[in-house]
Design a protein around this motif. Structure first.
Motif, short mmCIF file in Angstrom:
data_model
loop_
_atom_site.label_atom_id
_atom_site.label_comp_id
_atom_site.label_asym_id
_atom_site.label_seq_id
_atom_site.Cartn_x
_atom_site.Cartn_y
_atom_site.Cartn_z
N THR A 1 -63.55 -24.48 30.38
CA THR A 1 -62.83 -24.19 31.62
C THR A 1 -61.34 -24.10 31.34
O THR A 1 -60.65 -23.18 31.81
CB THR A 1 -63.11 -25.28 32.67
N TYR A 2 -60.82 -25.06 30.59
CA TYR A 2 -59.40 -25.06 30.23
C TYR A 2 -59.02 -23.78 29.47
O TYR A 2 -58.03 -23.13 29.78
CB TYR A 2 -59.06 -26.29 29.40
N GLU A 3 -59.82 -23.44 28.47
CA GLU A 3 -59.53 -22.24 27.67
C GLU A 3 -59.61 -20.97 28.52
O GLU A 3 -58.80 -20.06 28.37
CB GLU A 3 -60.49 -22.14 26.49
N GLY A 4 -60.58 -20.90 29.41
CA GLY A 4 -60.70 -19.74 30.28
C GLY A 4 -59.50 -19.58 31.20
O GLY A 4 -58.96 -18.47 31.36
N LEU A 5 -59.06 -20.68 31.81
CA LEU A 5 -57.88 -20.63 32.67
C LEU A 5 -56.63 -20.28 31.88
O LEU A 5 -55.75 -19.56 32.36
CB LEU A 5 -57.71 -21.96 33.40
N LYS A 6 -56.55 -20.78 30.66
CA LYS A 6 -55.40 -20.45 29.80
C LYS A 6 -55.37 -18.95 29.49
O LYS A 6 -54.31 -18.33 29.52
CB LYS A 6 -55.49 -21.27 28.50
N ARG A 7 -56.52 -18.38 29.22
CA ARG A 7 -56.57 -16.93 28.94
C ARG A 7 -56.20 -16.10 30.17
O ARG A 7 -55.52 -15.08 30.06
CB ARG A 7 -57.95 -16.56 28.43
N ILE A 8 -56.66 -16.53 31.34
CA ILE A 8 -56.34 -15.80 32.57
C ILE A 8 -54.84 -15.85 32.85
O ILE A 8 -54.23 -14.83 33.18
CB ILE A 8 -57.15 -16.36 33.75
N THR A 9 -54.23 -17.02 32.71
CA THR A 9 -52.78 -17.12 32.97
C THR A 9 -51.98 -16.35 31.93
O THR A 9 -50.95 -15.77 32.26
CB THR A 9 -52.32 -18.59 33.02
N THR A 10 -52.46 -16.31 30.69
CA THR A 10 -51.79 -15.51 29.67
C THR A 10 -51.85 -14.03 30.01
O THR A 10 -50.86 -13.30 29.88
CB THR A 10 -52.42 -15.76 28.28
N MET A 11 -53.01 -13.58 30.49
CA MET A 11 -53.15 -12.18 30.89
C MET A 11 -52.23 -11.85 32.07
O MET A 11 -51.58 -10.80 32.09
CB MET A 11 -54.60 -11.88 31.26
N LEU A 12 -52.15 -12.75 33.05
CA LEU A 12 -51.27 -12.52 34.19
C LEU A 12 -49.79 -12.48 33.77
O LEU A 12 -49.03 -11.63 34.24
CB LEU A 12 -51.49 -13.59 35.25
N ALA A 13 -49.40 -13.38 32.88
CA ALA A 13 -48.02 -13.39 32.40
C ALA A 13 -47.71 -12.11 31.62
O ALA A 13 -46.62 -11.53 31.76
CB ALA A 13 -47.78 -14.61 31.53
N SER A 14 -48.64 -11.67 30.81
CA SER A 14 -48.44 -10.44 30.05
C SER A 14 -48.34 -9.23 30.96
O SER A 14 -47.50 -8.34 30.75
CB SER A 14 -49.61 -10.26 29.07
N THR A 15 -49.17 -9.20 31.99
CA THR A 15 -49.13 -8.10 32.96
C THR A 15 -47.81 -8.07 33.71
O THR A 15 -47.20 -7.01 33.90
CB THR A 15 -50.30 -8.20 33.94
N LEU A 16 -47.34 -9.25 34.13
CA LEU A 16 -46.06 -9.34 34.82
C LEU A 16 -44.91 -8.88 33.92
O LEU A 16 -44.04 -8.12 34.35
CB LEU A 16 -45.82 -10.77 35.31
N ALA A 17 -44.93 -9.31 32.67
CA ALA A 17 -43.89 -8.88 31.73
C ALA A 17 -43.95 -7.37 31.51
O ALA A 17 -42.90 -6.71 31.43
CB ALA A 17 -44.06 -9.61 30.40
#
Length: 78
Positions: A17-33
């Motif tokens: 669960t932790y790893e999945g949430l980490k990947r989702i937030t990384t994707m969102l940060a990358s998209t925002l950038a």
């Protein structure tokens, strides 16, 4: 994993669960950038990132003081 967070049989689920949430937030940060890079400019992307780093550093430097202050105040409460 510490026993206070989950049972031993649920450790793998908690880690996944932790790893999945980490990947989702990384994707969102990358998209925002990426959106800032495309619609504003590359310089703006680095300015926004740098500002976020400065805010995080200030927060983490302030956090030990806050924790010490809260602990000192809580000791005086009967």
């Amino acid at each position: 994993m510490d026993k206070q967070f989950c049972d031993k049989k649920d450790t793998a689920t908690a880690i996944d669960t932790y790893e999945g949430l980490k990947r989702i937030t990384t994707m969102l940060a990358s998209t925002l950038a990426d959106l800032i890079w495309i619609y504003a400019s590359p310089e703006t992307t680095f300015i926004v990132s740098g500002t976020g780093v400065v805010i995080a550093v200030v927060y983490f430097m302030w956090m030990p003081y806050r924790r010490t202050y809260i602990l000192e105040k809580s000791d005086t409460i009967p």
